[in-house]
Design a protein around this motif. Structure first.
Motif, PDB file in Angstrom:
ATOM      1  N   MET A 193       5.831  10.740   3.487  1.00 11.40           N
ATOM      2  CA  MET A 193       5.154   9.898   2.484  1.00 11.40           C
ATOM      3  C   MET A 193       6.092   8.789   2.012  1.00 11.40           C
ATOM      4  O   MET A 193       5.699   7.615   1.919  1.00 11.40           O
ATOM      5  CB  MET A 193       4.708  10.749   1.290  1.00 11.40           C
ATOM      6  CG  MET A 193       3.576  11.707   1.610  1.00 11.40           C
ATOM      7  SD  MET A 193       3.303  12.908   0.284  1.00 11.40           S
ATOM      8  CE  MET A 193       2.444  11.926  -0.941  1.00 11.40           C
ATOM      9  N   ALA A 194       7.327   9.161   1.695  1.00 12.74           N
ATOM     10  CA  ALA A 194       8.294   8.157   1.223  1.00 12.74           C
ATOM     11  C   ALA A 194       8.538   7.106   2.306  1.00 12.74           C
ATOM     12  O   ALA A 194       8.639   5.904   2.010  1.00 12.74           O
ATOM     13  CB  ALA A 194       9.602   8.825   0.821  1.00 12.74           C
ATOM     14  N   ASP A 195       8.626   7.544   3.559  1.00 14.13           N
ATOM     15  CA  ASP A 195       8.850   6.597   4.657  1.00 14.13           C
ATOM     16  C   ASP A 195       7.682   5.625   4.794  1.00 14.13           C
ATOM     17  O   ASP A 195       7.864   4.470   5.187  1.00 14.13           O
ATOM     18  CB  ASP A 195       9.049   7.354   5.981  1.00 14.13           C
ATOM     19  CG  ASP A 195      10.392   8.084   6.026  1.00 14.13           C
ATOM     20  OD1 ASP A 195      11.249   7.796   5.166  1.00 14.13           O
ATOM     21  OD2 ASP A 195      10.565   8.945   6.904  1.00 14.13           O
ATOM     22  N   LEU A 196       6.478   6.100   4.490  1.00 19.76           N
ATOM     23  CA  LEU A 196       5.308   5.209   4.556  1.00 19.76           C
ATOM     24  C   LEU A 196       5.266   4.265   3.358  1.00 19.76           C
ATOM     25  O   LEU A 196       4.847   3.113   3.466  1.00 19.76           O
ATOM     26  CB  LEU A 196       4.016   6.038   4.608  1.00 19.76           C
ATOM     27  CG  LEU A 196       3.762   6.813   5.912  1.00 19.76           C
ATOM     28  CD1 LEU A 196       2.575   7.764   5.752  1.00 19.76           C
ATOM     29  CD2 LEU A 196       3.498   5.841   7.067  1.00 19.76           C
ATOM     30  N   MET A 197       5.709   4.754   2.207  1.00 21.46           N
ATOM     31  CA  MET A 197       5.622   3.938   0.981  1.00 21.46           C
ATOM     32  C   MET A 197       6.724   2.887   0.888  1.00 21.46           C
ATOM     33  O   MET A 197       6.510   1.807   0.324  1.00 21.46           O
ATOM     34  CB  MET A 197       5.666   4.843  -0.256  1.00 21.46           C
ATOM     35  CG  MET A 197       4.408   5.679  -0.440  1.00 21.46           C
ATOM     36  SD  MET A 197       4.381   6.565  -2.031  1.00 21.46           S
ATOM     37  CE  MET A 197       4.956   8.174  -1.539  1.00 21.46           C
ATOM     38  N   GLN A 198       7.905   3.182   1.437  1.00 17.20           N
ATOM     39  CA  GLN A 198       9.046   2.273   1.259  1.00 17.20           C
ATOM     40  C   GLN A 198       8.760   0.847   1.766  1.00 17.20           C
ATOM     41  O   GLN A 198       9.035  -0.127   1.042  1.00 17.20           O
ATOM     42  CB  GLN A 198      10.299   2.845   1.931  1.00 17.20           C
ATOM     43  CG  GLN A 198      11.558   2.004   1.695  1.00 17.20           C
ATOM     44  CD  GLN A 198      12.008   1.966   0.231  1.00 17.20           C
ATOM     45  OE1 GLN A 198      12.133   3.013  -0.409  1.00 17.20           O
ATOM     46  NE2 GLN A 198      12.247   0.770  -0.311  1.00 17.20           N
ATOM     47  N   PRO A 199       8.192   0.672   2.988  1.00 15.73           N
ATOM     48  CA  PRO A 199       7.930  -0.700   3.432  1.00 15.73           C
ATOM     49  C   PRO A 199       6.910  -1.424   2.557  1.00 15.73           C
ATOM     50  O   PRO A 199       6.965  -2.655   2.409  1.00 15.73           O
ATOM     51  CB  PRO A 199       7.371  -0.522   4.858  1.00 15.73           C
ATOM     52  CG  PRO A 199       7.591   0.890   5.240  1.00 15.73           C
ATOM     53  CD  PRO A 199       7.863   1.673   4.000  1.00 15.73           C
ATOM     54  N   VAL A 200       5.983  -0.651   1.962  1.00 10.47           N
ATOM     55  CA  VAL A 200       4.998  -1.273   1.066  1.00 10.47           C
ATOM     56  C   VAL A 200       5.700  -1.758  -0.201  1.00 10.47           C
ATOM     57  O   VAL A 200       5.435  -2.865  -0.702  1.00 10.47           O
ATOM     58  CB  VAL A 200       3.867  -0.268   0.721  1.00 10.47           C
ATOM     59  CG1 VAL A 200       2.859  -0.909  -0.216  1.00 10.47           C
ATOM     60  CG2 VAL A 200       3.197   0.247   1.987  1.00 10.47           C
ATOM     61  N   TRP A 201       6.612  -0.937  -0.689  1.00  6.76           N
ATOM     62  CA  TRP A 201       7.412  -1.322  -1.862  1.00  6.76           C
ATOM     63  C   TRP A 201       8.224  -2.585  -1.552  1.00  6.76           C
ATOM     64  O   TRP A 201       8.285  -3.528  -2.348  1.00  6.76           O
ATOM     65  CB  TRP A 201       8.324  -0.159  -2.246  1.00  6.76           C
ATOM     66  CG  TRP A 201       9.293  -0.429  -3.366  1.00  6.76           C
ATOM     67  CD1 TRP A 201      10.648  -0.446  -3.297  1.00  6.76           C
ATOM     68  CD2 TRP A 201       8.971  -0.711  -4.732  1.00  6.76           C
ATOM     69  NE1 TRP A 201      11.202  -0.715  -4.516  1.00  6.76           N
ATOM     70  CE2 TRP A 201      10.197  -0.884  -5.424  1.00  6.76           C
ATOM     71  CE3 TRP A 201       7.774  -0.834  -5.441  1.00  6.76           C
ATOM     72  CZ2 TRP A 201      10.248  -1.180  -6.785  1.00  6.76           C
ATOM     73  CZ3 TRP A 201       7.837  -1.126  -6.807  1.00  6.76           C
ATOM     74  CH2 TRP A 201       9.060  -1.295  -7.458  1.00  6.76           C
ATOM     75  N   GLY A 247       9.207  -8.242  -2.177  1.00  9.05           N
ATOM     76  CA  GLY A 247       9.393  -9.548  -1.539  1.00  9.05           C
ATOM     77  C   GLY A 247       8.454 -10.584  -2.142  1.00  9.05           C
ATOM     78  O   GLY A 247       8.861 -11.720  -2.442  1.00  9.05           O
ATOM     79  N   ALA A 248       7.209 -10.176  -2.343  1.00 13.90           N
ATOM     80  CA  ALA A 248       6.233 -11.101  -2.933  1.00 13.90           C
ATOM     81  C   ALA A 248       6.625 -11.440  -4.372  1.00 13.90           C
ATOM     82  O   ALA A 248       6.573 -12.602  -4.787  1.00 13.90           O
ATOM     83  CB  ALA A 248       4.842 -10.469  -2.894  1.00 13.90           C
ATOM     84  N   GLN A 249       7.032 -10.414  -5.125  1.00 17.16           N
ATOM     85  CA  GLN A 249       7.443 -10.639  -6.517  1.00 17.16           C
ATOM     86  C   GLN A 249       8.607 -11.629  -6.583  1.00 17.16           C
ATOM     87  O   GLN A 249       8.625 -12.534  -7.406  1.00 17.16           O
ATOM     88  CB  GLN A 249       7.899  -9.332  -7.159  1.00 17.16           C
ATOM     89  CG  GLN A 249       6.855  -8.283  -7.303  1.00 17.16           C
ATOM     90  CD  GLN A 249       5.995  -8.489  -8.538  1.00 17.16           C
ATOM     91  OE1 GLN A 249       4.863  -8.947  -8.405  1.00 17.16           O
ATOM     92  NE2 GLN A 249       6.512  -8.198  -9.690  1.00 17.16           N
ATOM     93  N   ALA A 250       9.582 -11.407  -5.675  1.00 17.84           N
ATOM     94  CA  ALA A 250      10.779 -12.253  -5.683  1.00 17.84           C
ATOM     95  C   ALA A 250      10.425 -13.702  -5.380  1.00 17.84           C
ATOM     96  O   ALA A 250      11.094 -14.627  -5.856  1.00 17.84           O
ATOM     97  CB  ALA A 250      11.794 -11.722  -4.670  1.00 17.84           C
ATOM     98  N   THR A 261      14.366  -2.864  -1.104  1.00 19.22           N
ATOM     99  CA  THR A 261      14.753  -2.581  -2.490  1.00 19.22           C
ATOM    100  C   THR A 261      14.739  -1.074  -2.719  1.00 19.22           C
ATOM    101  O   THR A 261      13.736  -0.422  -2.415  1.00 19.22           O
ATOM    102  CB  THR A 261      13.738  -3.236  -3.471  1.00 19.22           C
ATOM    103  OG1 THR A 261      13.565  -4.615  -3.113  1.00 19.22           O
ATOM    104  CG2 THR A 261      14.204  -3.134  -4.910  1.00 19.22           C
ATOM    105  N   PRO A 262      15.834  -0.523  -3.236  1.00 18.25           N
ATOM    106  CA  PRO A 262      15.821   0.916  -3.520  1.00 18.25           C
ATOM    107  C   PRO A 262      14.732   1.251  -4.534  1.00 18.25           C
ATOM    108  O   PRO A 262      14.432   0.444  -5.420  1.00 18.25           O
ATOM    109  CB  PRO A 262      17.203   1.182  -4.110  1.00 18.25           C
ATOM    110  CG  PRO A 262      18.014  -0.018  -3.824  1.00 18.25           C
ATOM    111  CD  PRO A 262      17.083  -1.176  -3.639  1.00 18.25           C
ATOM    112  N   ASN A 263      14.144   2.411  -4.368  1.00 21.66           N
ATOM    113  CA  ASN A 263      13.132   2.884  -5.311  1.00 21.66           C
ATOM    114  C   ASN A 263      13.467   4.345  -5.622  1.00 21.66           C
ATOM    115  O   ASN A 263      13.412   5.193  -4.732  1.00 21.66           O
ATOM    116  CB  ASN A 263      11.738   2.772  -4.671  1.00 21.66           C
ATOM    117  CG  ASN A 263      10.633   3.205  -5.617  1.00 21.66           C
ATOM    118  OD1 ASN A 263      10.682   4.273  -6.197  1.00 21.66           O
ATOM    119  ND2 ASN A 263       9.635   2.359  -5.767  1.00 21.66           N
TER     120      ASN A 263
END
Ligand SMILES: Cc1cc2nc3c(=O)[nH]c(=O)nc-3n(C[C@H](O)[C@H](O)[C@H](O)COP(=O)(O)O)c2cc1C
Length: 216
Positions: free
Chosen positions: A59-67, A72-75, A94-96
């Motif tokens: 789950m974390a591996d799937l979520m990390q690229p979305v984060w 990236g968009a926020q920046a 970005t670490p989460n």
């Protein structure tokens, strides 16, 4: 804690003390949350209590690229994933803390909803449908409120929905179900109670949305 104080002070928690959450406590939280409303009282929610380290890691591996895509968009000054806004920004790795320490989070819940039980009143609109979520997100929020009543805190997240197809096989998502949230719970390291929210007059008007500001 009285209801009004709870409503005004239940902020997100994303880091947790190592204290485990007993199954009995989680069961009590879900037992309170099940009284949430839903269209036609269909209660379309399903919950997977994800205990498996392997599934959590996936789950974390799937979520990390979305984060990373979101950050990236926020920046670049964009609102990520918003309707009608195209974003042309590279992902920003970005670490989460939630994802980095997903194995240590006391409770990870995957929440799904049975689309066959939801009246999607705006399903034919020429914009993304919104109304269906209203039959399951009150339940998600009730989980957070009930958790607070049991001395826990947490956060609702939705980034896994952007990888629903991959997550579906990992989580055994039933046919006709949507993955609507991943909820993290535990004893918060810090319970944020000073919430920043817009005042009523900033979002309330009389008669029409372009009406005069509503105030008492
Ligand atoms: C529908 C929904 C989706 C959210 N998705 C995420 C998420 O993917 N990741 C995350 O860290 N927080 C997520 N949040 C938590 C919000 O960021 C948080 O509620 C908001 O920033 C307000 O912060 P506060 O509750 O601490 O005041 C989500 C909240 C909601 C209601």
């Amino acid at each position: 804690m009285d209801l009004q104080t709870t409503l005004r002070s239940t902020g997100s928690a994303r880091t947790f003390r190592p204290d485990p959450v007993p199954d009995a406590t989680l069961a009590a939280v879900l037992d309170d949350a099940r009284f949430a409303p839903s269209g036609g009282n269909k209660q379309p929610w399903r919950v997977a209590v994800v205990k498996s380290a392997e599934i959590r890691r996936t789950m974390a591996d799937l979520m990390q690229p979305v984060w990373d895509e979101y950050m990236g968009a926020q920046a670049a000054g964009h609102r990520a994933f918003a309707f009608g806004r195209s974003v042309d920004a590279p992902p920003l790795p970005t670490p989460n803390p939630l994802l980095d320490h997903i194995l240590d989070v006391p409770v990870v819940l995957a929440v799904a909803a049975d689309l066959r039980d939801i009246a999607i009143m705006d399903g034919n609109a020429d914009r993304p449908p919104m109304v269906g979520g209203a039959s399951v997100y009150p339940f998600c929020w009730s989980i957070l409120l009930a958790a607070r009543a049991h001395g826990l805190g947490g956060v609702i997240t939705t980034f896994l929905s952007r990888r629903e197809a991959q997550a579906a096989s990992v989580l055994g998502l039933p046919e006709h179900h949507a993955l609507v949230a991943t909820i993290f719970l535990g004893v918060p390291e810090h319970q944020n109670t000073r919430l920043k929210r817009r005042p009523v007059e900033a979002f309330t008007t009389v008669d029409r949305f372009d009406g005069t500001p509503f105030s008492a």
